[in-house]
Design a protein around this motif. Structure first.
Motif, PDB file in Angstrom:
ATOM      1  N   VAL A  45      -1.693   2.242   3.579  1.00 20.83           N
ATOM      2  CA  VAL A  45      -2.719   1.332   4.156  1.00 20.83           C
ATOM      3  C   VAL A  45      -3.072   0.400   2.840  1.00 20.83           C
ATOM      4  N   GLY A  46      -3.508  -0.662   3.001  1.00 19.39           N
ATOM      5  CA  GLY A  46      -4.081  -1.784   2.005  1.00 19.39           C
ATOM      6  C   GLY A  46      -5.217  -2.341   2.518  1.00 19.39           C
ATOM      7  N   ILE A  47      -6.059  -2.789   1.741  1.00 18.44           N
ATOM      8  CA  ILE A  47      -7.061  -3.734   1.695  1.00 18.44           C
ATOM      9  C   ILE A  47      -6.609  -5.200   1.154  1.00 18.44           C
ATOM     10  N   MET A  48      -6.290  -6.129   1.923  1.00 20.55           N
ATOM     11  CA  MET A  48      -5.841  -7.419   1.117  1.00 20.55           C
ATOM     12  C   MET A  48      -7.123  -8.544   0.794  1.00 20.55           C
ATOM     13  N   ASN A  49      -8.161  -7.852   0.392  1.00 19.25           N
ATOM     14  CA  ASN A  49      -9.207  -8.753  -0.029  1.00 19.25           C
ATOM     15  C   ASN A  49      -9.921  -8.159  -1.110  1.00 19.25           C
ATOM     16  N   THR A  50      -9.268  -8.638  -2.361  1.00 15.41           N
ATOM     17  CA  THR A  50      -9.482  -8.109  -3.870  1.00 15.41           C
ATOM     18  C   THR A  50     -11.086  -8.206  -4.024  1.00 15.41           C
ATOM     19  N   GLU A  51     -11.761  -9.064  -3.397  1.00 13.22           N
ATOM     20  CA  GLU A  51     -13.265  -9.111  -3.657  1.00 13.22           C
ATOM     21  C   GLU A  51     -14.054  -8.160  -3.173  1.00 13.22           C
TER      22      GLU A  51
ATOM     23  N   LYS B 275       0.258 -12.692   3.605  1.00 14.62           N
ATOM     24  CA  LYS B 275      -0.661 -11.765   3.953  1.00 14.62           C
ATOM     25  C   LYS B 275      -0.333 -11.582   5.630  1.00 14.62           C
ATOM     26  N   VAL B 276      -0.120 -12.474   6.281  1.00 12.32           N
ATOM     27  CA  VAL B 276       0.113 -12.444   7.761  1.00 12.32           C
ATOM     28  C   VAL B 276       1.593 -11.868   8.100  1.00 12.32           C
ATOM     29  N   LEU B 277       2.472 -11.730   7.126  1.00 11.95           N
ATOM     30  CA  LEU B 277       3.482 -11.113   7.356  1.00 11.95           C
ATOM     31  C   LEU B 277       3.506  -9.500   7.626  1.00 11.95           C
ATOM     32  N   SER B 278       2.186  -8.896   7.330  1.00 12.89           N
ATOM     33  CA  SER B 278       2.010  -7.673   7.751  1.00 12.89           C
ATOM     34  C   SER B 278       1.791  -7.632   9.499  1.00 12.89           C
ATOM     35  N   LEU B 279       1.670  -8.831  10.106  1.00 13.24           N
ATOM     36  CA  LEU B 279       1.681  -8.818  11.577  1.00 13.24           C
ATOM     37  C   LEU B 279       3.059  -9.190  11.980  1.00 13.24           C
ATOM     38  N   PHE B 280       3.468 -10.282  11.427  1.00 10.78           N
ATOM     39  CA  PHE B 280       4.658 -10.847  11.857  1.00 10.78           C
ATOM     40  C   PHE B 280       6.003 -10.164  11.650  1.00 10.78           C
ATOM     41  N   THR B 281       6.032  -9.583  10.554  1.00 13.17           N
ATOM     42  CA  THR B 281       7.251  -8.472  10.241  1.00 13.17           C
ATOM     43  C   THR B 281       6.910  -7.100  10.838  1.00 13.17           C
ATOM     44  N   ASP B 282       5.826  -6.660  10.570  1.00 17.07           N
ATOM     45  CA  ASP B 282       5.803  -5.186  11.026  1.00 17.07           C
ATOM     46  C   ASP B 282       5.651  -5.024  12.402  1.00 17.07           C
ATOM     47  N   LEU B 283       4.992  -5.930  13.137  1.00 18.01           N
ATOM     48  CA  LEU B 283       4.864  -6.096  14.569  1.00 18.01           C
ATOM     49  C   LEU B 283       5.990  -6.818  15.295  1.00 18.01           C
ATOM     50  N   PHE B 284       5.948  -8.054  15.171  1.00 12.21           N
ATOM     51  CA  PHE B 284       7.060  -8.924  15.878  1.00 12.21           C
ATOM     52  C   PHE B 284       8.455  -8.330  15.577  1.00 12.21           C
ATOM     53  N   ASP B 285       8.930  -8.387  14.310  1.00  9.24           N
ATOM     54  CA  ASP B 285      10.187  -8.138  13.953  1.00  9.24           C
ATOM     55  C   ASP B 285      10.850  -6.938  13.932  1.00  9.24           C
TER      56      ASP B 285
ATOM     57  N   PRO C 246      -6.007  -3.357  18.065  1.00  8.18           N
ATOM     58  CA  PRO C 246      -6.742  -2.682  17.191  1.00  8.18           C
ATOM     59  C   PRO C 246      -6.100  -3.166  15.976  1.00  8.18           C
ATOM     60  N   LEU C 247      -4.841  -3.493  15.621  1.00  9.64           N
ATOM     61  CA  LEU C 247      -4.439  -3.958  14.555  1.00  9.64           C
ATOM     62  C   LEU C 247      -4.539  -5.318  14.249  1.00  9.64           C
ATOM     63  N   LEU C 248      -4.756  -6.246  15.008  1.00  5.87           N
ATOM     64  CA  LEU C 248      -5.270  -7.366  15.024  1.00  5.87           C
ATOM     65  C   LEU C 248      -6.480  -7.552  14.617  1.00  5.87           C
ATOM     66  N   HIS C 249      -7.515  -6.689  14.987  1.00  2.00           N
ATOM     67  CA  HIS C 249      -8.965  -6.615  14.537  1.00  2.00           C
ATOM     68  C   HIS C 249      -8.927  -5.848  13.120  1.00  2.00           C
ATOM     69  N   CYS C 250      -8.219  -4.960  12.974  1.00  2.66           N
ATOM     70  CA  CYS C 250      -8.264  -4.327  11.673  1.00  2.66           C
ATOM     71  C   CYS C 250      -7.857  -5.674  10.440  1.00  2.66           C
ATOM     72  N   PHE C 251      -7.013  -6.567  10.662  1.00  4.75           N
ATOM     73  CA  PHE C 251      -6.494  -7.364   9.805  1.00  4.75           C
ATOM     74  C   PHE C 251      -7.556  -8.379   9.726  1.00  4.75           C
ATOM     75  N   PHE C 252      -7.908  -9.046  10.966  1.00  4.95           N
ATOM     76  CA  PHE C 252      -9.099 -10.043  10.843  1.00  4.95           C
ATOM     77  C   PHE C 252     -10.393  -9.785  10.496  1.00  4.95           C
ATOM     78  N   ALA C 253     -10.924  -8.671  11.083  1.00  7.95           N
ATOM     79  CA  ALA C 253     -12.221  -8.156  10.707  1.00  7.95           C
ATOM     80  C   ALA C 253     -12.566  -7.592   9.476  1.00  7.95           C
TER      81      ALA C 253
ATOM     82  N   LEU D 103      -7.117   1.361  -2.609  1.00  8.15           N
ATOM     83  CA  LEU D 103      -6.390   0.513  -1.637  1.00  8.15           C
ATOM     84  C   LEU D 103      -6.263  -0.724  -1.667  1.00  8.15           C
ATOM     85  N   SER D 104      -6.872  -1.507  -2.895  1.00  9.33           N
ATOM     86  CA  SER D 104      -6.960  -2.929  -2.909  1.00  9.33           C
ATOM     87  C   SER D 104      -5.829  -3.379  -3.402  1.00  9.33           C
ATOM     88  N   VAL D 105      -5.156  -4.264  -2.656  1.00  5.11           N
ATOM     89  CA  VAL D 105      -3.681  -4.866  -3.108  1.00  5.11           C
ATOM     90  C   VAL D 105      -3.852  -6.250  -3.059  1.00  5.11           C
TER      91      VAL D 105
END
Length: 599
Positions: free
Chosen positions: A470-476, A495-505, A430-437, A486-488
């Motif tokens: 929570v953040g939305i990383m698309n300011t457009e 941007k991808v560190l939200s997955l690499f850091t928060d999940l992986f590390d 679900p977190l992957l989907h929230c990020f990519f979708a 929420l726009s950040v």
């Protein structure tokens, strides 16, 4: 002769014997060396005659020696019982506070911040000693454990942070009254706040009257209303508001004395329900009525990089933001197939003190002293045969060093491979989907995720702590009303560190290490499970191929984001919440354990 019960003064020091204190210092020093090594603050040297033994040599003849394995993501697993300290070759006691002072130059902590950090370390040691002395449930007991008993049993909070239980502001009686490990029953102070200062907001599916009717029994509501009427006040001019007892006694009766004297704030009394502190210390769970809301309140203690107030200005938009996120989640077919959901923050109230508001910025701690929100209970979201567990439990080990995740796997009908695949699909997919979708990121650490279990297998996850994390990383993207908050703006490469850091590390690094060191489950096998989860998601969503290339989860390496460096740099306010990416602390890169093998 009957022994008299201990007084509160005696209880405060009952766990402070030499053996327990030594055990706490050993545990803390071990963690400190492991996490500081991971963040490249220190660099222990491998001994020439034994590649598994390391030494850290410091000034004035101080040396630390230990056996360790350096696992994926440069996770330092220091073997229990191997850490020793010598000074000029003579054995010396392990002392975590002394270790900080010995490392002060390499840690880069300033002279003004150092004493505060030492206080946080000492308070964390005090808490650790308390937990050691009280033992806690065995890992196997978590298999059938009560949701709140498990919540109170956690020993580490955020596992990456060394000073994670500072709680500066609490005294020794407060510790036993309000900390999650004490699990004492807490009754809330209730006040009436005048609408000229206070603003209540709620979700679209309720009103103020409906919300209060759900959270207060009729007799209590009537008694509170009568107290206003008896003073000649009109209840329609006020909003009922819960306050943490510590905040009332230590902050509000003094700093809001004028507001009380003029009747802008009216003390109503204590509510009837008892609550229990959660790992997020200012959030309380209703023990008497578990389907009623959590209550999160301003608590002006310094803990892990922030004074834990709540902004009345943020409270205004909290329900609207939660409704919007909930609608997005419920309207996404993929997220629904995964059972992913949130706990909405359905109501909020904030009080603005006019004098502090005129004197200090809205972001100042003095303007965050009186606010509260109500969050839905997860018990309204589970079915028969399901139970709840904080995901922080997966990183927990009991007094005998047995892991909870291992106990769950043993008690489930699945082997380790199948159990991990189910867990990752419930949590990571679900977190992957929230990020990519949706360009949507959460703060998905163990305290913010509730696992829904069936037969001790995770079947889905529930996310909490929405509006502030929570953040939305698309300011457009054009966002409505308060949701625009929420726009950040985040640099593309971060941007991808939200997955690499928060999940992986911050999650998988620990789970993989636990399974490897306790059960011999190979690091390769664990990270293959993570890679498979990512590939399965990508194969099911070819429409995001361009994004998969832009934010490549199979890249050879990623930036090493360091939480302890953040806290050491500024332990009063680690990050600017309006610009979280701008404060991150990096130290080189980490090799990505799921990187594609070279062609």
């Amino acid at each position: 002769m009957t022994r008299m019960p201990m007084t509160a003064t005696e209880q405060a020091i009952a766990h402070l014997d030499a053996a327990t204190w030594a055990a706490a210092n050993t545990r803390m020093a071990t963690k400190m060396l492991a996490e500081f090594s991971h963040e490249l603050l220190i660099a222990p040297s491998k001994e020439a005659d034994d590649e598994h033994v390391y030494t850290l040599s410091l000034e004035q003849g101080v040396q630390y020696r230990f056996a360790a394995r350096v696992l994926e993501l440069e996770h330092w697993h220091i073997e229990p019982g191997t850490l020793e300290k010598t000074v000029d070759g003579v054995p010396a006691a392990l002392d975590a506070v002394t270790l900080v002072t010995e490392l002060r130059d390499v840690l880069g902590i300033g002279p003004a911040a150092l004493p505060i950090y030492l206080e946080e370390i000492t308070a964390t040691l005090y808490s650790m000693a308390y937990k050691i002395a009280h033992g806690g449930p065995r890992a196997a007991d978590f298999v059938d454990g009560d949701f709140q008993r498990i919540e109170a049993a956690m020993t580490e909070g955020h596992p990456a942070f060394v000073a994670n239980s500072g709680r500066i502001g609490f005294d020794s009686i407060d510790y036993r009254s309000y900390t999650p490990e004490a699990a004492a029953p807490i009754r809330l102070v209730w006040i009436a706040a005048h609408t000229s200062r206070a603003e209540f907001a709620c979700s679209a599916d309720r009103s103020y009257a409906e919300h209060m009717a759900a959270e207060l029994d009729a007799a209590t509501h009537a008694a509170f209303t009568a107290r206003l009427t008896d003073r000649g006040l009109d209840a329609a001019d006020y909003r009922f508001m819960p306050v943490h007892p510590w905040q009332w006694h230590n902050k509000l009766v003094y700093l809001f004395a004028g507001e009380i004297a003029t009747g802008h704030l009216v003390y109503l009394g204590f509510g009837q329900d008892t609550y229990q502190a959660q790992q997020s210390i200012r959030t309380l769970f209703n023990r008497d009525h578990p389907t009623r809301c959590y209550v999160k309140m301003a608590l002006s203690i310094l803990n892990m990089g922030f004074t834990r107030g709540l902004s009345p200005y943020y409270m205004r938009g909290t329900p609207e933001i939660n409704d919007w996120i909930d609608t997005l989640v419920r309207g996404d077919d993929y997220l629904q197939t995964k059972g992913f959901s949130i706990l909405r923050e359905v109501a909020s109230i904030g009080y603005r003190h006019p004098q502090f508001e005129a004197a200090a910025p809205k972001t100042d701690a003095y303007n965050k002293m009186l606010a509260a929100l109500w969050r839905e209970s997860p018990f309204k979201q589970i079915q028969s045969g399901q139970r709840l567990m904080t995901m922080a439990a997966l990183l927990h080990r009991d007094a005998e060093d047995a892991s909870v995740i291992g106990a769950l796997i043993d008690a489930s009908p699945l082997d380790t491979d199948a159990w991990l695949a189910r867990y990752l699909d419930a949590y990571m997919s679900p977190l992957l989907h929230c990020f990519f979708a949706h360009d949507l990121v959460f703060m998905p650490h163990g305290e913010n995720i509730i696992l829904v279990l069936e037969d001790n297998v995770p079947v889905r996850t529930i996310m909490k702590d929405i509006a502030e994390e929570v953040g939305i990383m698309n300011t457009e993207i054009e966002l409505p009303g308060e949701v625009a908050r929420l726009s950040v703006e985040v640099p593309e490469e971060l941007k991808v560190l939200s997955l690499f850091t928060d999940l992986f590390d911050l999650i998988f690094r620990y789970i993989g290490a636990i399974l490897h060191t306790e059960r011999g489950y190979s690091q390769q096998a664990f990270w293959q499970q993570v890679a498979d989860c990512v590939r399965n998601y990508q194969a099911a969503h070819p429409e995001f191929t361009d994004k998969f290339a832009r934010y490549d989860l199979f890249a050879p390496e990623f930036k090493r984001s360091c939480l302890n460096r953040l806290q050491l740099r500024n332990n009063a306010q680690m990050i600017d919440l309006d610009d979280p990416a701008g404060n991150l602390q990096f130290a080189g890169t980490l090799v990505n354990p799921i990187a594609r093998p070279p062609a």
